[in-house]
Design an enzyme around this catalytic site. Structure first.
Site, mmCIF file in Angstrom:
data_model
loop_
_atom_site.group_PDB
_atom_site.id
_atom_site.type_symbol
_atom_site.label_atom_id
_atom_site.label_comp_id
_atom_site.label_asym_id
_atom_site.label_seq_id
_atom_site.Cartn_x
_atom_site.Cartn_y
_atom_site.Cartn_z
ATOM 1 N N LYS A 250 0.844 -1.206 0.000
ATOM 2 C CA LYS A 250 0.000 0.000 0.000
ATOM 3 C C LYS A 250 0.870 1.244 0.000
ATOM 4 O O LYS A 250 0.540 2.239 -0.592
ATOM 5 C CB LYS A 250 -0.865 0.025 1.252
HETATM 6 N N1 GLU Z 1 -6.125 -6.407 8.345
HETATM 7 C C1 GLU Z 1 -5.435 -7.430 7.641
HETATM 8 C C2 GLU Z 1 -4.921 -6.897 6.318
HETATM 9 O O1 GLU Z 1 -5.408 -5.901 5.816
HETATM 10 C C3 GLU Z 1 -6.309 -8.637 7.355
HETATM 11 C C4 GLU Z 1 -6.525 -9.422 8.571
HETATM 12 C C5 GLU Z 1 -7.327 -10.681 8.359
HETATM 13 O O2 GLU Z 1 -7.993 -10.831 7.346
HETATM 14 O O3 GLU Z 1 -7.281 -11.511 9.270
HETATM 15 O O4 GLU Z 1 -3.998 -7.478 5.794
#
Ligand code: GLU
Length: 314
Positions: A250
């Site tokens: 990102k």
């Molecule tokens: N917040 C995590 C991410 O954006 C994903 C966490 C999950 O899906 O367990 O990579």
């Protein structure tokens, strides 16, 4: 009743890997007539300012991926921002502490690396256990100098599970992972704890996410066991890579939506991603709802997927 979720971390503009994740989670839940939860994983509030979350929400709306519970639509488990759910994480931490499984860790980043612990492919350093058996006096002395992080003591035990897409997986918690962080020294709760607390509290029955988190699953399953909650089904799919094989990020704005939104329609983007994910061979533009009829895990590859160059130019 199936409850799926997307749980993006808004540390930058949503990228194609995140979009594929949301698309697959949405299709998998909706195809079973399930509910979709959107949870914003902004634990690291310095890296995840609110404006990024707002942008991400708008991008998901543009893509036509809707949710039944989450920001803007509310729901029974508010708030849907992890930055506002600390009391729940603290309660879980207290519960683990009461089981005698949590200890303070004073190691600096440099010390963790110097401890010579093996590094795993996913970047995790297996914790060498340096602070595991400090005496109460040593703990008091070190606490005076530096606020500790908190770690969970893990047993020499195999955790096995069957991933809904990747098949059987096993890991020995002590050997392959080591005692892991529950809270950082600056007070920030760790992803592993927060994600388990939230998925359990929100009644999530299936977790669809990228294969980079496959190796987190044994830790999470162990937390489900200690917190006496039923784990969801885990379904991991291969990562989308840049055309040269690099991981998308990102921060680099690789394949971010900034420029893409000016060049392609949401349907063109979803059609192309669905083709790359193996269940929409024509690659024709299609809405998420139109892809429901075609989606199947059977044809989703198990190896990483490289993005075509035309989608990647940023
Ligand atoms: N917040 C995590 C991410 O954006 C994903 C966490 C999950 O899906 O367990 O990579």
């Amino acid at each position: 009743m199936t409850v799926g979720r997307f749980a993006p971390s808004p540390s930058g503009r949503i990228h194609l890997g995140n979009i594929l994740c949301c698309l697959l989670a949405w299709l998998s839940a909706r195809q079973k007539g399930g509910t979709v939860v959107l949870r914003i994983e902004d634990l690291d509030s310095a890296r995840c300012p609110r404006r990024y979350a707002d942008q991400m929400i708008q991008d998901l709306r543009w893509l036509g991926l809707d949710w039944d519970r989450g920001p803007e639509v509310s729901g029974p488990d508010e708030p849907y921002f992890q930055s506002q759910r600390s009391a729940l994480y603290q309660a879980a931490l207290d519960r683990l502490e009461a089981q005698g499984l949590v200890y303070p860790c004073f190691c600096t980043r440099a010390e963790l690396h110097a401890a010579g612990a093996p590094h795993r492919e996913d970047g995790l350093t297996v914790y060498a256990g340096t602070c595991r058996n400090l005496t109460p006096t040593q703990r008091a002395e070190r606490s005076a100098r530096r606020p500790p992080a908190l770690r969970l003591r893990v047993p020499d035990k195999e955790v096995s599970f069957i991933d809904g897409h990747m098949g059987p997986c096993t890991e020995n918690l002590e050997r392959d992972c080591g005692d892991f962080l529950l809270r950082r020294s600056d007070g920030m709760f760790a992803y592993q704890l927060a994600v388990v607390v939230d998925d359990a509290a929100m009644g999530v029955t299936e977790v669809v996410r990228g294969a980079d988190l496959l190796s987190s699953t044994p830790r999470q399953l162990y937390l489900y066991q200690l917190l006496d909650r039923t784990p969801p089904e885990f379904i991991h799919f291969p990562l989308l890579l840049a055309p040269d094989g690099r991981r998308l990020s990102k921060r680099d704005a690789d394949a971010g939506l900034d420029s893409l939104r000016n060049r392609v329609t949401a349907e063109e983007l979803l059609g192309t991603l669905a083709a790359l994910a193996g269940f929409h061979p024509s690659g024709e533009p299609a809405s998420a709802a139109e892809l429901l009829g075609e989606f199947s895990w059977e044809t989703v590859p198990r190896e990483d997927i490289r993005l075509p160059a035309h989608l990647f130019e940023s």
